[in-house]
Design a protein around this motif. Structure first.
Motif, PDB file in Angstrom:
ATOM      1  N   SER A 101      -3.661  -7.195   4.079  1.00 10.89           N
ATOM      2  CA  SER A 101      -4.167  -6.816   2.764  1.00 10.89           C
ATOM      3  C   SER A 101      -5.684  -6.829   2.671  1.00 10.89           C
ATOM      4  N   SER A 102      -6.356  -7.702   3.443  1.00 12.25           N
ATOM      5  CA  SER A 102      -7.807  -7.795   3.365  1.00 12.25           C
ATOM      6  C   SER A 102      -8.513  -7.110   4.527  1.00 12.25           C
ATOM      7  N   ALA A 103      -7.748  -6.427   5.381  1.00 13.30           N
ATOM      8  CA  ALA A 103      -8.341  -5.770   6.546  1.00 13.30           C
ATOM      9  C   ALA A 103      -9.129  -4.540   6.120  1.00 13.30           C
ATOM     10  N   PRO A 104     -10.286  -4.293   6.772  1.00 14.46           N
ATOM     11  CA  PRO A 104     -11.052  -3.078   6.457  1.00 14.46           C
ATOM     12  C   PRO A 104     -10.222  -1.826   6.728  1.00 14.46           C
TER      13      PRO A 104
ATOM     14  N   VAL B 178      -8.228   5.134  -9.000  1.00 13.21           N
ATOM     15  CA  VAL B 178      -7.344   5.162  -7.831  1.00 13.21           C
ATOM     16  C   VAL B 178      -6.638   3.816  -7.708  1.00 13.21           C
ATOM     17  N   LEU B 179      -5.387   3.856  -7.307  1.00  9.24           N
ATOM     18  CA  LEU B 179      -4.611   2.643  -7.082  1.00  9.24           C
ATOM     19  C   LEU B 179      -4.992   2.057  -5.729  1.00  9.24           C
ATOM     20  N   HIS B 180      -5.262   0.751  -5.700  1.00 10.12           N
ATOM     21  CA  HIS B 180      -5.640   0.096  -4.445  1.00 10.12           C
ATOM     22  C   HIS B 180      -4.535   0.213  -3.410  1.00 10.12           C
ATOM     23  N   ARG B 181      -4.931   0.233  -2.139  1.00  8.67           N
ATOM     24  CA  ARG B 181      -3.963   0.408  -1.063  1.00  8.67           C
ATOM     25  C   ARG B 181      -3.220  -0.883  -0.715  1.00  8.67           C
ATOM     26  N   SER B 182      -3.677  -2.016  -1.238  1.00 11.06           N
ATOM     27  CA  SER B 182      -3.029  -3.299  -0.974  1.00 11.06           C
ATOM     28  C   SER B 182      -2.367  -3.805  -2.250  1.00 11.06           C
TER      29      SER B 182
ATOM     30  N   ASN C 245      -3.967   1.407  10.795  1.00 11.44           N
ATOM     31  CA  ASN C 245      -3.405   2.691  11.203  1.00 11.44           C
ATOM     32  C   ASN C 245      -2.126   2.941  10.427  1.00 11.44           C
ATOM     33  N   LYS C 246      -1.467   4.030  10.703  1.00 10.72           N
ATOM     34  CA  LYS C 246      -0.294   4.439   9.925  1.00 10.72           C
ATOM     35  C   LYS C 246       0.826   3.395   9.978  1.00 10.72           C
ATOM     36  N   ARG C 247       0.958   2.703  11.105  1.00  9.15           N
ATOM     37  CA  ARG C 247       2.038   1.713  11.245  1.00  9.15           C
ATOM     38  C   ARG C 247       1.857   0.538  10.291  1.00  9.15           C
ATOM     39  N   ASP C 248       0.641   0.288   9.858  1.00  8.54           N
ATOM     40  CA  ASP C 248       0.385  -0.846   8.974  1.00  8.54           C
ATOM     41  C   ASP C 248       0.812  -0.579   7.529  1.00  8.54           C
ATOM     42  N   TYR C 249       1.014   0.680   7.186  1.00 10.66           N
ATOM     43  CA  TYR C 249       1.344   1.044   5.808  1.00 10.66           C
ATOM     44  C   TYR C 249       2.850   1.181   5.618  1.00 10.66           C
ATOM     45  N   SER C 250       3.288   0.828   4.433  1.00  9.85           N
ATOM     46  CA  SER C 250       4.699   0.970   4.055  1.00  9.85           C
ATOM     47  C   SER C 250       4.829   2.093   3.040  1.00  9.85           C
ATOM     48  N   LEU C 251       5.843   2.916   3.211  1.00  8.98           N
ATOM     49  CA  LEU C 251       6.098   3.977   2.248  1.00  8.98           C
ATOM     50  C   LEU C 251       6.666   3.366   0.972  1.00  8.98           C
ATOM     51  N   CYS C 252       6.070   3.728  -0.155  1.00  9.49           N
ATOM     52  CA  CYS C 252       6.491   3.183  -1.448  1.00  9.49           C
ATOM     53  C   CYS C 252       6.640   4.313  -2.463  1.00  9.49           C
ATOM     54  N   LEU C 253       7.348   4.018  -3.528  1.00  7.84           N
ATOM     55  CA  LEU C 253       7.489   4.954  -4.634  1.00  7.84           C
ATOM     56  C   LEU C 253       6.808   4.354  -5.854  1.00  7.84           C
TER      57      LEU C 253
ATOM     58  N   MET D  87       1.155   1.934   1.166  1.00  9.75           N
ATOM     59  CA  MET D  87       0.434   0.720   0.794  1.00  9.75           C
ATOM     60  C   MET D  87       0.586  -0.351   1.867  1.00  9.75           C
ATOM     61  N   LEU D  88      -0.378  -1.259   1.881  1.00  8.53           N
ATOM     62  CA  LEU D  88      -0.338  -2.402   2.789  1.00  8.53           C
ATOM     63  C   LEU D  88       0.482  -3.502   2.125  1.00  8.53           C
ATOM     64  N   ALA D  89       1.741  -3.597   2.517  1.00  7.96           N
ATOM     65  CA  ALA D  89       2.633  -4.578   1.896  1.00  7.96           C
ATOM     66  C   ALA D  89       2.519  -5.949   2.549  1.00  7.96           C
ATOM     67  N   ALA D  90       2.140  -5.980   3.834  1.00 12.42           N
ATOM     68  CA  ALA D  90       2.023  -7.267   4.542  1.00 12.42           C
ATOM     69  C   ALA D  90       0.761  -7.997   4.105  1.00 12.42           C
TER      70      ALA D  90
END
Length: 440
Positions: free
Chosen positions: A352-355, A434-438, A360-368, A345-348
């Protein structure tokens, strides 16, 4: 926060055909005999003797559109004398090629096309197949991952099939146009009589505790005898070291930490009445275990990189396991009957509003993501020791799902990274969301 603010409805799977699986009954998704596997274009549901596949296509805007033929019905050939039944299902996807893998209680592996045609049948071991898990390895930030293989979990044993062997088998029987199987090629059953068409596989028996200095798979199991156990699954000295995560009684997977040489063990021609002899099981020896009576391991979920595993137990706890150190690094309490999925997910807030194509992968945080049905909520926690990012309500009778790992093909030229997401199937309405990515 309401659930609708953080999820999007994709497609409705409701229909008269699903009544064969008890869809008209309250709480039908909670039936322990109901198996569900999700793909980006299909949903497969199965009970002990019947499989239903609900297909859809994606519009130019990426919105799922139900196909005219709403449901594909499959009734596998099972042995009535042995009381054989369907015990596991999973999607296998190689680019445009999609197939459904089915495991039975008598140790048979069946592969069906999305149109319901039997593509492959093979005996694996004289034991119930508890779980089928497709797994892969990460390549780079843009391509994501490539298929590494499939593991077949049985009581006290595990088998592995190389992804390359599966890909060759499916490509051999697939038309490249329209992604359709050529059903006429195997309608007469001659394919099953050819021993050279059997998939090679490697088998381990984790009940045989013998020491070995060979290279090995490191396997972690959960179950009734010990809450968590680690085993060394030996292979030949010439083979490289690979890590594995499995569960003896619940979902399992392999975690790739190094390249794996091709392990070839071919059996004799498959015969339903006289199954071929299985390969001799490789050696296994215990490394460590954690016994905490009366706690029992119930479910295991592996992170995309294979470094973490979320384990639920019979006392309502969720433990985060470091798979390399074999150490518990985090604990949650009060989550009975919970299900867990790792998501990205995009935690930053600035992202959060970026298309999607700009991330890229670095922008996402691993979450449970934790689905707590008794509480009627879903929580999202940042890994490994981060805060709770999100809490949303969840209707009763909802099933927590995640698409099968998808192997990319050379023809796919995706220009952006697709994060790992969580999906929800509402048993009452039939809506797949589907759960939103942000999180913002």
């Amino acid at each position: 926060m309401t659930r609708r603010l953080h999820t999007t409805d994709l497609v409705c799977i409701s229909g008269e055909e699903l009544s064969d699986l008890g869809a008209r009954k309250e709480g039908w998704l909670d039936d322990p005999n109901l198996l569900i596997s999700l793909d980006t274009h299909s949903l497969a549901l199965a009970n002990r003797s019947l499989i239903l596949i609900r297909n859809w296509r994606l519009s130019d805007d990426g919105i799922p559109v139900p196909e005219t033929r709403r449901v594909v019905k499959i009734i596998p050939e099972l042995s009535p004398f042995e009381g054989e039944y369907i015990s596991a299902i999973e999607w296998l996807v190689f680019g445009d090629i999609r197939a459904l893998i089915v495991g039975t209680s008598c140790g048979y592996l069946l592969i069906f096309s999305v149109e319901g045609s039997l593509v492959h049948r093979q005996f694996v071991n004289r034991a119930k197949i508890l779980k089928l898990r497709v797994h892969g390895i990460e390549q780079d930030l843009m391509q994501g991952a490539s298929c590494d293989g499939v593991c077949i979990v049985m009581p006290g044993a595990i088998a592995r099939i190389e992804g390359s062997d599966l890909k060759i088998l499916l490509h051999r029987r697939f038309q490249t146009t329209n992604s359709q199987f050529r059903d006429e090629e195997f309608g007469d059953g001659k394919y099953f009589e050819n021993s050279h068409s059997l998939l090679p596989y490697h088998l381990w028996n984790i009940n045989k505790f013998r020491q070995s200095s060979n290279r090995y798979y490191c396997a972690v199991s959960i179950g009734d005898d010990a809450f968590v156990s680690a085993y060394r699954l030996s292979v030949d000295n010439s083979r490289p070291l690979v890590g594995a995560i499995l569960s003896k009684f619940v979902p399992a997977t392999f975690s790739k930490i190094a390249s794996l040489s091709k392990l070839i063990l071919r059996g004799e021609a498959n015969n339903r009445r006289k199954p071929q002899a299985t390969p001799d099981a490789a050696q296994a020896s215990p490394i460590t275990c954690l016994k905490d009576h009366p706690r029992k391991g119930e479910k295991l979920t592996l992170s995309p990189g294979g470094t973490l595993a979320a384990i639920t137990d019979s006392l309502g706890r969720i433990l985060l396991l470091d798979c390399k150190a074999l150490a518990i690094v985090r604990l949650w309490k009060g989550y009975r009957e919970a299900s867990c999925l790792f998501v990205e997910m995009l935690a930053a807030r600035e992202k959060s509003s970026a298309p999607l194509h700009e991330c890229n992968k670095r922008d996402y945080s691993l979450c449970l993501a934790i689905h707590a049905p008794r509480k009627g909520i879903i929580e999202v926690w940042q890994m490994r020791t981060g805060p709770r990012l999100l809490t949303i309500s969840c209707p009763k009778g909802t099933r927590f799902l995640q698409p099968t790992y998808r192997s990319s093909s050379p023809s796919e030229t995706s220009s952006f990274y697709v994060p790992l997401q969580a999906f929800f199937l509402n048993g009452d309405s039939g809506e797949l969301s589907v759960l939103h990515r942000s999180v913002h």
